[in-house]
Every structure is written in C-alpha cells, then in structure tokens.
Write an enzyme that holds these catalytic residues in place. Sequence first.
Site, PDB file in Angstrom:
ATOM      1  N   GLY A  56      -2.018   4.404  28.326  1.00  0.00           N
ATOM      2  CA  GLY A  56      -2.619   4.977  27.128  1.00  0.00           C
ATOM      3  C   GLY A  56      -3.816   5.770  27.541  1.00  0.00           C
ATOM      4  N   CYS A  83      -0.678   0.574  33.762  1.00  0.00           N
ATOM      5  CA  CYS A  83      -1.907   1.333  33.548  1.00  0.00           C
ATOM      6  C   CYS A  83      -2.757   0.707  32.433  1.00  0.00           C
ATOM      7  CB  CYS A  83      -1.558   2.797  33.272  1.00  0.00           C
ATOM      8  SG  CYS A  83      -2.999   3.857  33.282  1.00  0.00           S
ATOM      9  N   TYR A  84      -2.924   1.396  31.335  1.00  0.00           N
ATOM     10  CA  TYR A  84      -3.689   0.816  30.228  1.00  0.00           C
ATOM     11  C   TYR A  84      -3.091  -0.524  29.797  1.00  0.00           C
ATOM     12  CZ  TYR A  84      -5.844   0.280  25.675  1.00  0.00           C
ATOM     13  OH  TYR A  84      -6.532  -0.216  24.609  1.00  0.00           O
ATOM     14  N   HIS A 171       1.382   4.321  37.844  1.00  0.00           N
ATOM     15  CA  HIS A 171       2.491   4.698  36.960  1.00  0.00           C
ATOM     16  C   HIS A 171       3.818   4.681  37.729  1.00  0.00           C
ATOM     17  CE1 HIS A 171       0.377   5.925  33.307  1.00  0.00           C
ATOM     18  NE2 HIS A 171      -0.614   6.260  34.119  1.00  0.00           N
ATOM     19  N   GLU A 173       6.693   5.061  36.570  1.00  0.00           N
ATOM     20  CA  GLU A 173       7.705   5.907  35.924  1.00  0.00           C
ATOM     21  C   GLU A 173       7.663   7.359  36.377  1.00  0.00           C
ATOM     22  OE1 GLU A 173       4.978   4.760  34.596  1.00  0.00           O
ATOM     23  OE2 GLU A 173       4.123   6.086  33.088  1.00  0.00           O
ATOM     24  N   LYS A 372      19.540  12.746  26.275  1.00  0.00           N
ATOM     25  CA  LYS A 372      20.526  13.788  26.589  1.00  0.00           C
ATOM     26  C   LYS A 372      21.400  13.436  27.803  1.00  0.00           C
ATOM     27  CE  LYS A 372      21.633  18.166  25.550  1.00  0.00           C
ATOM     28  NZ  LYS A 372      21.724  18.724  24.191  1.00  0.00           N
TER      29      LYS A 372
END
Length: 517
Positions: A56, A83-84, A171, A173, A372
């Site tokens: 965040g 993270c946050y 992170h 991701e 997608k």
Amino acid sequence: MSTPRPVLVVDFGAQYAQLIARRVREARVYSEVVPHSMPVAEMLAKDPAAIILSGGPSSVYAPGAPQVDPKLFDGDVPVFGICYGFQAMAQALGGTVARTGGSEFGGTPLTARPEAGVLLRELPAELPVWMSHGDSVTAAPAGFTVTAESAGAPVAAFEDLAGRRAGVQFHPEVAHTAHGQDVLKRFLYDIAGIEPTWTPANIIDEQVARIREQVGDKEVICGLSGGVDSAVAAALVHKAVGDQLTCVFVDHGLLRAGEPEQVEEDYVAATGIKLKVVDAQERFLGALAGVTDPEQKRKIIGREFIRVFESAAREVAAAGDVEFLVQGTLYPDVVESGGGTGTANIKSHHNVGGLPDDLQFKLVEPLRTLFKDEVRALGLALGLPEAMIWRHPFPGPGLAIRIIGAVDQERLRVLRAADLIAREELTAAGLDRDVWQFPVVLLADVRSVGVQGDGRTYGHPVVLRPVSSEDAMTADWSRLPYDVIARISTRITNEVPEVNRVVLDVTSKPPGTIEWE
Ligand code: XMP
C-alpha cells in the site's frame, strides 16, 4: 462442482493487488481481490484458502492508514503479508515497526537464510529484490522466524509455520524480484498447504456447471464481435447449454480481410454454435457516407449497431423464451469498476449497450472472474481457432476510424489490402505476440506523388502504427526490425496500386493515441 476456495488479496489501495492475484493464479490457485474496507467477518465468510495482505502507499503510522483488524488472525486462515501488508501484520501481531531512516526504493540486495525456514528454501542466499518502503519491521512478532534482511530492513522476511503465516518486505509479484514467483508458491503450497488445481480444464467444468444452474432451460443470446472475449464466452455457454444459445454476428463491413469468415466459418466449424449473421454492410456504409469527423463516425456506428442488434435479438426472442444475454466481461473490468456484484458496466457501444426496456436480458458473464491470459488458455482448451484466440485488440468501429476521411467501399478495399500485407509479414516474421496492436491507417484525404511503373502517380500514403503496450493506457511504438518494415513497404506499394507511400508512426502514447482517430 463447487467454486474453489479463493485466496483473497486484500487491496490497500496501491497498484499491486491485481498483479498479486494474477501471480497467484499463475501458480494455479484461484484468487480474488477484495477491498481493505471489507469487514473481516465478510472475508472469512468467503471461506478463503488463504489471505494475502498487499502493498500500500502509506506508512502504518500515517493518520488514516488502513489498519489490519487483528480478528483476521483469530481463526486459522493462512496469511501472507507483502510490503505494507507485511508491516501491518507485524504490528497487529505484536512486532515492532519503526522509521529507521533506511528507506529503500527499487532494486535492493537481499541477504537470505534459505535453510532457516520454508519460504525462501533452496533460493540463493543473496538475491536482488524490489523494495518500496520507508518504515521497517525492526522486531518480528513472537513465534516468527526471521529469514532475510537487507540494509534498510533488519527484518525483511519472516514466517510462523505453526500459525501458517509469513511475510516479506519486498514485492515478490514484480518481475524485478528474482525468484518472486517461487516465494509466492512456497507460501501457497508449502505454508498454506493449497493444491494447485486452478487449471483450464477445471475452470471450464466449474463455469459449465454454473451456467447450467443460472440458465436452466431458458434460451440465451450472444453478440459475437470477432474478438476473443465474446468468442470464448459464447463457446463456454454453448458447452453448457448447447442449442439453447443463439449467437448474432452483425457484419458492419468494417472488419479486416478474413475476419467475417473467421466468425462465420472457422468458429462455427470449431464449436457447432447456432449463428445468425446479419449482413448490415450497406446500412453502415450508407449511414457513414461523407462523414469525416471521428466522433461522429463512432456515434453513427454505435447507434446503427444497437438498432441492428436489437432487431436481430427481437427475431431470436420471438422464436423462443430468451431470458439471458452473454457478455464477455473480464475480471479487470469488474475490479476497476469497484469489484461489486450486480450488473456489469457495459464496456462500450459495440458490446451491446442501451437495449430498450422491453428487451432487457439478464446477463451471463462466464469470464467475470478471469484475466485475459486465462481467457486465451480457456479458448485454446475449448478448441477455438488460434487466429481468433491470438487476435490483437481491434476497435469496435473497425476500419472506419483507420480511414482518415470519409469511408466508402473503395477506400475500405484499399485499406484491407494494405492491412492484410502488414499482418502477413508480421506473422511470417514470428512477431505477432511481440506487438500489442498494429493499426494500418489510410490517409485517404492526403495525396502524395510517386513513381510507380512507367509513370508519375498521385496516390495515398498509409501509416504503419505497430505499438507495444501492457493495457492500451500507455504505449510505445514497436521497434520492428527494419527488414520487416521494408518488406511490408515494398509489398504494399507493389500490390496496392492506390498506395504510393508507406510511413512509420514513431509516436508514443501519450502524447499520441494508438488509433489515428
Ligand atoms: P487509443 O486510440 O485511445 O485506443 O489509444 C486505446 C485502445 O482502445 C481501442 N479503441 C477502441 N475500442 N471502440 C473500441 O471498442 C472505440 O471506439 C475505440 N477507440 C479506440 C484501440 O484500438 C486501442 O486498443
């Protein structure tokens, strides 16, 4: 078949939540994004397989910073903080978070103790990760083992295997973090104990069961555009309820070479779907005659599309008990429009907006939970034509907004011929998937002098506009190899006599848009 238990990604308001959800699904585990304002009881009511607290923008100490309700940790749901989310978790469980002055933004070396736990097991002891933090966790909560640190984060990863909880300051991701996907998988598989069962075959089974339950013995209608979303949505519905589905394809005459045949022949052959084709080419061309203003073109096409679709839908409805309309809404549309339930935002005019009140259908949206790339994987698993599955995005108003000037049959013929050559050469060079979209634009109201064959010509330029993009919001011009551009140029000027000049658009978006109109 029941819906899989979701991994909930709690969105703390930064851009990361959707990306985390995608990465979780790439690990073949179903996941959903929920807002941080959702009460814990509501999250738990979804029977989550795990909860991931995302990054965040704020400091945990900032006034109004979103807090993590400690009740989240009362149950035995596995939790992963990023993270946050990592800091909020540390704080909620009795660890300490402080402003150490060791902010880290961007690529950062991490020192790991892989053997000390499960999360980083078998990874290198030194690895580059992506960080974005001011505050740091300075002491892990009781019961947690610290397995990594960086210069600015004395506690950069921790885990409590008994409690099935873990967290990382970095992170995992983002692509800049080495082994990020491995870290996520270790949490999902080895700490939370989740099985990777979210596969195309399972998604198809699950959606088919849902559609049967929703539709029962009623009739369903679906508009096909030639694009991948409506094609896959309809194929799923057809698999579920067979000939209760009727598809409608409005041929507005503004598609590229071969595209109507792809829908009318290849798609029907692959699926066995009942298709009603409406040849509305003359009607659209008549309505567009002499119109040069781009917005005016869009309005006319949108208006005509609804009229034609409406009358086709009435004919289908008159023949049976039609209660449902299929829409190819995707998960990012749902999340971006607030993630709520209820009727979907209808994307744009060509996706059948504004039907009259006496022709209101309930929506069937079998792609509503999918990204997608998952839709493409489903389409391939359903046996749809590859050319349709990998088709580049194409605007609803079609070639009308790629002819600069008024649209007529002759100009469409010229543009189609040039566009086909560009597509053929891109495919032959094996570059289809390196390019997001490749508009070819006919400057029909501009003329250029050339020499072709024996004489001087006064023809038209076409513009090549290949772009690279993630989401069409921003884009850059694709650096196609010069020899590919040269082949396209030579072939167009040789094979399309009306065109005597080929130019390359080297503008990013912004300031340019992808389309010229
Ligand atoms: P622009 O040109 O705004 O395009 O950079 C962004 C993306 O949207 C597509 N596009 C449209 N799609 N109806 C559509 O369905 C439209 O009127 C329309 N205009 C642009 C464009 O092809 C690109 O993918």
